[in-house]
Design a protein around this motif. Structure first.
Motif, PDB file in Angstrom:
ATOM      1  N   ALA A  21       0.823  -1.206   0.000  1.00 32.87           N
ATOM      2  CA  ALA A  21       0.000   0.000   0.000  1.00 32.87           C
ATOM      3  C   ALA A  21       0.860   1.261   0.000  1.00 32.87           C
ATOM      4  N   GLN A  22       2.122   1.158   0.337  1.00 33.48           N
ATOM      5  CA  GLN A  22       3.009   2.311   0.368  1.00 33.48           C
ATOM      6  C   GLN A  22       3.605   2.620  -0.993  1.00 33.48           C
ATOM      7  N   ASN A  23       3.318   1.798  -1.989  1.00 32.18           N
ATOM      8  CA  ASN A  23       3.847   2.008  -3.334  1.00 32.18           C
ATOM      9  C   ASN A  23       2.761   2.471  -4.287  1.00 32.18           C
ATOM     10  N   PHE A  24       3.181   3.250  -5.265  1.00 32.02           N
ATOM     11  CA  PHE A  24       2.309   3.702  -6.346  1.00 32.02           C
ATOM     12  C   PHE A  24       2.767   2.976  -7.598  1.00 32.02           C
ATOM     13  N   GLN A  25       1.908   2.143  -8.169  1.00 35.60           N
ATOM     14  CA  GLN A  25       2.308   1.352  -9.326  1.00 35.60           C
ATOM     15  C   GLN A  25       1.982   2.082 -10.624  1.00 35.60           C
ATOM     16  N   ILE A  58       6.680   2.969  -7.428  1.00 43.29           N
ATOM     17  CA  ILE A  58       7.340   4.145  -6.872  1.00 43.29           C
ATOM     18  C   ILE A  58       6.806   4.334  -5.458  1.00 43.29           C
ATOM     19  N   PRO A  59       7.669   4.429  -4.460  1.00 43.24           N
ATOM     20  CA  PRO A  59       7.175   4.671  -3.102  1.00 43.24           C
ATOM     21  C   PRO A  59       6.421   6.001  -3.024  1.00 43.24           C
ATOM     22  N   HIS A  60       5.260   6.000  -2.380  1.00 43.62           N
ATOM     23  CA  HIS A  60       4.479   7.231  -2.221  1.00 43.62           C
ATOM     24  C   HIS A  60       5.307   8.325  -1.558  1.00 43.62           C
ATOM     25  N   SER A  61       6.266   7.926  -0.721  1.00 47.68           N
ATOM     26  CA  SER A  61       7.081   8.914  -0.008  1.00 47.68           C
ATOM     27  C   SER A  61       7.963   9.740  -0.957  1.00 47.68           C
ATOM     28  N   LYS A  62       8.239   9.219  -2.173  1.00 45.60           N
ATOM     29  CA  LYS A  62       9.063   9.955  -3.137  1.00 45.60           C
ATOM     30  C   LYS A  62       8.230  10.859  -4.034  1.00 45.60           C
ATOM     31  N   LEU A  63       6.914  10.757  -3.953  1.00 45.46           N
ATOM     32  CA  LEU A  63       6.034  11.521  -4.826  1.00 45.46           C
ATOM     33  C   LEU A  63       5.461  12.731  -4.113  1.00 45.46           C
ATOM     34  N   HIS A  64       5.347  13.833  -4.859  1.00 46.81           N
ATOM     35  CA  HIS A  64       4.775  15.076  -4.338  1.00 46.81           C
ATOM     36  C   HIS A  64       3.748  15.587  -5.335  1.00 46.81           C
ATOM     37  N   PRO A  78       5.957   8.828 -25.925  1.00 45.64           N
ATOM     38  CA  PRO A  78       5.921   8.849 -24.468  1.00 45.64           C
ATOM     39  C   PRO A  78       4.540   9.272 -23.954  1.00 45.64           C
ATOM     40  N   ALA A  79       4.209   8.794 -22.773  1.00 44.22           N
ATOM     41  CA  ALA A  79       2.969   9.183 -22.101  1.00 44.22           C
ATOM     42  C   ALA A  79       3.336   9.630 -20.701  1.00 44.22           C
ATOM     43  N   PHE A  80       2.495  10.479 -20.111  1.00 50.49           N
ATOM     44  CA  PHE A  80       2.812  10.924 -18.758  1.00 50.49           C
ATOM     45  C   PHE A  80       1.545  11.203 -17.969  1.00 50.49           C
ATOM     46  N   ALA A  81       1.718  11.242 -16.669  1.00 48.10           N
ATOM     47  CA  ALA A  81       0.646  11.619 -15.750  1.00 48.10           C
ATOM     48  C   ALA A  81       1.224  12.625 -14.774  1.00 48.10           C
ATOM     49  N   VAL A  82       0.384  13.513 -14.307  1.00 42.48           N
ATOM     50  CA  VAL A  82       0.772  14.452 -13.257  1.00 42.48           C
ATOM     51  C   VAL A  82       0.214  13.913 -11.955  1.00 42.48           C
ATOM     52  N   TYR A  83       1.072  13.826 -10.959  1.00 44.94           N
ATOM     53  CA  TYR A  83       0.670  13.305  -9.651  1.00 44.94           C
ATOM     54  C   TYR A  83      -0.176  14.365  -8.941  1.00 44.94           C
ATOM     55  N   THR A  84      -1.462  14.134  -8.903  1.00 46.65           N
ATOM     56  CA  THR A  84      -2.406  15.073  -8.314  1.00 46.65           C
ATOM     57  C   THR A  84      -2.935  14.524  -6.982  1.00 46.65           C
ATOM     58  N   LYS A  85      -3.750  15.303  -6.306  1.00 41.21           N
ATOM     59  CA  LYS A  85      -4.367  14.833  -5.067  1.00 41.21           C
ATOM     60  C   LYS A  85      -5.225  13.596  -5.327  1.00 41.21           C
ATOM     61  N   GLU A  86      -5.869  13.569  -6.478  1.00 41.02           N
ATOM     62  CA  GLU A  86      -6.698  12.415  -6.829  1.00 41.02           C
ATOM     63  C   GLU A  86      -5.843  11.159  -7.005  1.00 41.02           C
ATOM     64  N   LEU A  87      -4.703  11.310  -7.714  1.00 38.25           N
ATOM     65  CA  LEU A  87      -3.808  10.163  -7.903  1.00 38.25           C
ATOM     66  C   LEU A  87      -3.159   9.742  -6.593  1.00 38.25           C
ATOM     67  N   ALA A  88      -2.926  10.684  -5.696  1.00 37.93           N
ATOM     68  CA  ALA A  88      -2.307  10.358  -4.411  1.00 37.93           C
ATOM     69  C   ALA A  88      -3.183   9.410  -3.613  1.00 37.93           C
ATOM     70  N   GLY A  89      -4.485   9.447  -3.863  1.00 38.40           N
ATOM     71  CA  GLY A  89      -5.405   8.541  -3.178  1.00 38.40           C
ATOM     72  C   GLY A  89      -5.517   7.184  -3.837  1.00 38.40           C
ATOM     73  N   GLU A  90      -4.895   7.034  -4.994  1.00 38.91           N
ATOM     74  CA  GLU A  90      -4.938   5.768  -5.733  1.00 38.91           C
ATOM     75  C   GLU A  90      -3.676   4.953  -5.470  1.00 38.91           C
ATOM     76  N   SER A  91      -3.704   3.701  -5.897  1.00 37.79           N
ATOM     77  CA  SER A  91      -2.522   2.857  -5.726  1.00 37.79           C
ATOM     78  C   SER A  91      -1.813   2.589  -7.051  1.00 37.79           C
ATOM     79  N   GLU A  92      -2.423   3.026  -8.170  1.00 38.88           N
ATOM     80  CA  GLU A  92      -1.800   2.777  -9.474  1.00 38.88           C
ATOM     81  C   GLU A  92      -2.333   3.731 -10.530  1.00 38.88           C
ATOM     82  N   CYS A  93      -1.572   3.824 -11.629  1.00 39.14           N
ATOM     83  CA  CYS A  93      -2.047   4.544 -12.813  1.00 39.14           C
ATOM     84  C   CYS A  93      -1.492   3.835 -14.044  1.00 39.14           C
ATOM     85  N   THR A  94      -2.202   3.981 -15.152  1.00 43.60           N
ATOM     86  CA  THR A  94      -1.797   3.367 -16.409  1.00 43.60           C
ATOM     87  C   THR A  94      -1.423   4.460 -17.392  1.00 43.60           C
ATOM     88  N   LEU A  95      -0.250   4.319 -17.996  1.00 40.92           N
ATOM     89  CA  LEU A  95       0.221   5.274 -18.999  1.00 40.92           C
ATOM     90  C   LEU A  95       0.144   4.617 -20.368  1.00 40.92           C
TER      91      LEU A  95
END
Length: 107
Positions: A21-25, A58-64, A78-95
């Motif tokens: 749960a401490q990682n963001f996939q 990626i450990p959540h602790s390294k993300l801001h 290339p594809a990208f995502a911006v780490y937002t408050k909404e993503l901070a509540g999630e455990s993963e994202c798909t690029l």
């Protein structure tokens, strides 16, 4: 009567879930295809390389909030995502990295 082995296995399961749960996939894909060994960046620096399933943790602790998380793969845009408050509540994202088309000229 609950045995010590059963209690220890429950504790071990709890620790495993807590560590995951401490990682963001980040999952790199192109359509239905998982992009094995895609490069995952964090704010323009290589963070790591995805595994054979196109996933990288990626450990959540390294993300801001506001960090960019791009993925690149040879032959794909290339594809990208911006780490937002909404993503901070999630455990993963798909690029989604779309395939590039190469055009050649015939003489």
């Amino acid at each position: 009567m609950i045995t010590k082995a059963f209690i220890l296995s429950l504790v071990a399961l709890g620790w495993t879930v807590a560590l995951q749960a401490q990682n963001f996939q980040v999952q790199a894909v192109s359509g239905e295809e998982k992009l094995s060994y895609a490069y995952i960046y964090l704010n323009g620096r290589v963070c790591g390389i995805a595994d054979q399933d196109g996933a990288f943790n990626i450990p959540h602790s390294k993300l801001h909030i506001g960090d960019t998380i791009p993925a690149s793969y040879v032959g794909a845009r290339p594809a990208f995502a911006v780490y937002t408050k909404e993503l901070a509540g999630e455990s993963e994202c798909t690029l989604e990295c779309s395939p590039m088309r190469c055009w050649t000229r015939s003489k």
